[in-house]
Structures are given as C-alpha cells and as structure tokens.
Design an enzyme around this catalytic site. Sequence first.
Site, PDB file in Angstrom:
ATOM      1  N   LEU A 128      28.913 -11.715 -14.360  1.00  0.00           N
ATOM      2  CA  LEU A 128      29.927 -12.484 -15.070  1.00  0.00           C
ATOM      3  C   LEU A 128      30.632 -13.517 -14.206  1.00  0.00           C
ATOM      4  CD1 LEU A 128      31.260  -9.700 -17.415  1.00  0.00           C
ATOM      5  CD2 LEU A 128      30.077 -11.793 -18.065  1.00  0.00           C
ATOM      6  N   PHE A 162      30.312  -3.547 -11.468  1.00  0.00           N
ATOM      7  CA  PHE A 162      29.026  -4.236 -11.391  1.00  0.00           C
ATOM      8  C   PHE A 162      28.952  -5.438 -12.318  1.00  0.00           C
ATOM      9  CE2 PHE A 162      28.035  -1.885 -15.206  1.00  0.00           C
ATOM     10  CZ  PHE A 162      26.940  -2.508 -15.797  1.00  0.00           C
ATOM     11  N   LYS A 163      29.779  -5.453 -13.348  1.00  0.00           N
ATOM     12  CA  LYS A 163      29.742  -6.584 -14.281  1.00  0.00           C
ATOM     13  C   LYS A 163      30.091  -7.910 -13.596  1.00  0.00           C
ATOM     14  CE  LYS A 163      28.871  -3.745 -17.665  1.00  0.00           C
ATOM     15  NZ  LYS A 163      29.688  -3.508 -18.847  1.00  0.00           N
ATOM     16  N   ASP A 164      30.819  -7.829 -12.482  1.00  0.00           N
ATOM     17  CA  ASP A 164      31.162  -9.061 -11.752  1.00  0.00           C
ATOM     18  C   ASP A 164      29.921  -9.808 -11.279  1.00  0.00           C
ATOM     19  OD1 ASP A 164      33.966  -8.769 -11.898  1.00  0.00           O
ATOM     20  OD2 ASP A 164      33.987  -7.449 -10.154  1.00  0.00           O
ATOM     21  N   THR A 174      33.246  -4.906 -18.675  1.00  0.00           N
ATOM     22  CA  THR A 174      32.858  -6.266 -19.047  1.00  0.00           C
ATOM     23  C   THR A 174      34.082  -7.138 -19.303  1.00  0.00           C
ATOM     24  OG1 THR A 174      30.677  -5.743 -19.942  1.00  0.00           O
ATOM     25  CG2 THR A 174      31.772  -7.659 -20.855  1.00  0.00           C
TER      26      THR A 174
END
Length: 464
Positions: A116, A111-113, A144
């Site tokens: 980011l 989910f960090k994509d 992350t």
Amino acid sequence: MEYISTRGTIAPVGFIDAILMGLADDGGLLVPKQIPALSAERLKAWESLSYRELALEVFSLYIEGEIPRDELKKLVDDSYGTFRDPEVTPVRRINDRLHVLELFHGPTFAFKDVALQFLGNLYSYISRKNNSIIHILGATSGDTGASAIEGVRGKEGIRICILHPHQKVSKVQELQMTTVNDANVLNLSVHGTFDDCQRIIKELFADVSFKHKYHLRAINSINIARILAQTVYYFYAYFKLARQGVQGAINFSVPTGNFGDIFAGYLAKRMGLPVGKLILATNENNILERFVKEGVYEPGEFRGTYSPSMDIQVASNFERYLYYLYGADAAAVSGIMGDFKKNGRIVIPADKLKQVQADFDAYGVQNDECLATIGTYYDDTGYLLDPHTSCGVAAADKLAEAGEVTVALSTAHPAKFNESIQLVGIDQTFPAQIEALFDKPQHQTIVEGTNEAIAAQVVKFYEA
C-alpha cells in the site's frame, strides 16, 4: 502487458487502467493476460539485488514501459524509503528449519504497508499525470485500513474512505486508522463483520454507474497492484536464504484469510520461483483449509479469534485462483461464482481437488494452539510472534517435513495485538509510534452495515 477479467467479458486493459478499474467492470477480478516466465539465469542474476532493485525488476515485467523506468524507480524508492529496516523485509533465522520473513517494518507495522505504500504513491502519480480525481473506497479487517490511509493521507487529488467492523479489530489497529484527522480521510465503523464490509464494497464497485460517477478506486487486494507488490518479498526471501547456502525449493507458510498474500506466493511460483510447499495457515474461520482438504468452499459460522485480521469467511482473492485452477476458462469461473452467489457453496470435482492439493497444503490453527505457539517460541528462542504469525509458524510445525526449510510470513508487529499477547502472560514494550496513539483523539463515524447506509456516507464525503 494486458490485464483481463476472470469472468472474461471486458476488453483487455493496460496496467494503469487495471489499477484504476480495481474490480473488473463485469464483477470479476483482473489478472495478467500472461504470467511472465523467469529463466534460471534471470533468477540467478536477481539473487544479489536489494529489495528496491528487485521490486523494480518485478514491477517492470508487469508494466512493460507503461510507466517510464526512471519514474517507476522513483515510485519504488519513495515507497520503500519509509521502512524502518534497510532490507525492507528482513529474514530472521529462528532455527535450522524455520525462518521468519518480517513484513512489519513499514509505517503502520503491518505487511499491508509493502503493497500500500507503493499503491498510494502510484495513485498519486496517476492523479498528477492524468489530472484525475482519485476516490479510494476500501474495507479492512484491521491492517489494510491503516496502511492505505498512511499511504495517501494529505495527498492532493485523493480522498479515502475505509470501512472496518465496529469493535472487531484490535485497539491499536483502530487507533492507527481513527486518530488520523486529515480532511481527505473518512473512517466508517460498521455494525457487522469484515465479510459484511467486504461484500458492501464489492457490490458498490459492481454498480458500474455509481463507481464511475464517484470515481471510485480500490485499495483492497481486489486491486491487482496489491498482489504484484506482494510477490516481491517471496523472491527476496528465497534469494536471501540462497545467499546463505540454503539449496533447493523453500516452503512458505502464509497466515491468510482473504487469500491475497498466499496468492502472491502462488503467482511467484508460477513465474518460476522454486517454491516447495505453499502452506495456507488459517484460524478457526477455516473455509480455506476445508477447501484444500475437501474441495468444498462454503462459509461457516463466524468466529472471533485471537488473530482478528484473519477472521474472514469469504476470501475475495479466491476467484483469481479458481481462474487458474480451471485453466483460464473465464466462462467456467463466471458460472461457478454465479452459483456461489445463489447457493453459497462451491464444490469442485476430484481432479481439480488433486490439483489444489498439489498447489497448497493447509492447516487451521485453533485459538489455544495460537497462544501456545506464541508462548513456546518466546520461551525457547526469545522471539515474540504476533498471533497471525503464530498461526503461520504453527502450520509450518505441523506440515513441514524433516529436512525442509520453511519461511513463515510475519504479517504484523506483536504490539498491534497486545490483547492476545497479554493472554500468554508476556509484557511487551510498544514502539514509540504505537505508544503515542493512545493519547490522540479518534475520528470515526459509526454506521449500519447496509449498502444504503454506506453509499449515503460515500456520497456525502465525496461530494463535500
């Protein structure tokens, strides 16, 4: 739109300056001076938007022309054009009461994509526009780091140094970070826990002269851009179900250790999204559950679990929620955080606890329960949950009431945590991109978990 510190002793700054500042220079966290309020009419108008269109509208509220709309649209399109699913964050129906919001269709399967990819492109945009140096420094509990590296690797004008706890992330997470051999990437494998890594990062950023000398920029969720980007998928999931005929408020169950993902949901609710329960799902490192239940925020004994990305005791985004809990009283927040640094404990009064329990419900999922939930849902539905998503689903099962519809946030592809999946007796097929990692050499530096050791590596890297 201006941004201010939760501790109240810096002058308001604009969006780009807020992104570059990361951690506020007074040690606080940046928040928007006003939270945009959305009317029912605007929500209805947004209902049919694609993910990219929706992201553009949400970002525009918080940027207010500081980046021209056509340039912002390109940033959004470039960021979400890397996702494998055209919906970016598709919603999967599991049964009448439960849906899963899949946030793992980006380049690193986490989910960090979502945040980011955007922040990486935003930093590149700022570097080009300002002809400025961007030195990114961040810590990761696993996801992350890989997402941040993927967002900026090879980009001119940017270098990135990521700390991760040595041998305390999954093998796939480690490989995604350390098989990158770009000259602008440094991986530091730190003896200690993620909390140690996060503390060192925050203390280095709090040294304002050091921060400015080496042009340090934040990639962790202390950077407000991360939170703003994550609010979008709450809106998207709600609108997707509304188009399918689901009426009324919707619960969201959020696996979280650092409080960033669920704070984005809280922000969406403050903006006007009809959110029912915000269910905070933790694992055995359940400091946040204890805060919601008892009003006491106090780190306990660190526990390694099957959901390692949530093996966190000190949640860096917690201060942002305290700011709103205390009615935007920056002096109160500053005093509370000062006491916490000194005594390692926060206790809130009964009236504040009542508000916390109106804002959130919480459940800490035990290790065996996490694995059992993976097995049960796989057997019953054929849907494979990663261990973090399993915590979100288990919490939804525990806390959602009859007749309520809940969206559980799926924060990673199960292939990233095969160590846990194997314990359930399930053999999964890895995506080709992940399978290929096991044949690549690794590049990392193992260091002691001290400020001095990390600072020395940072200086060496950024001065090279």
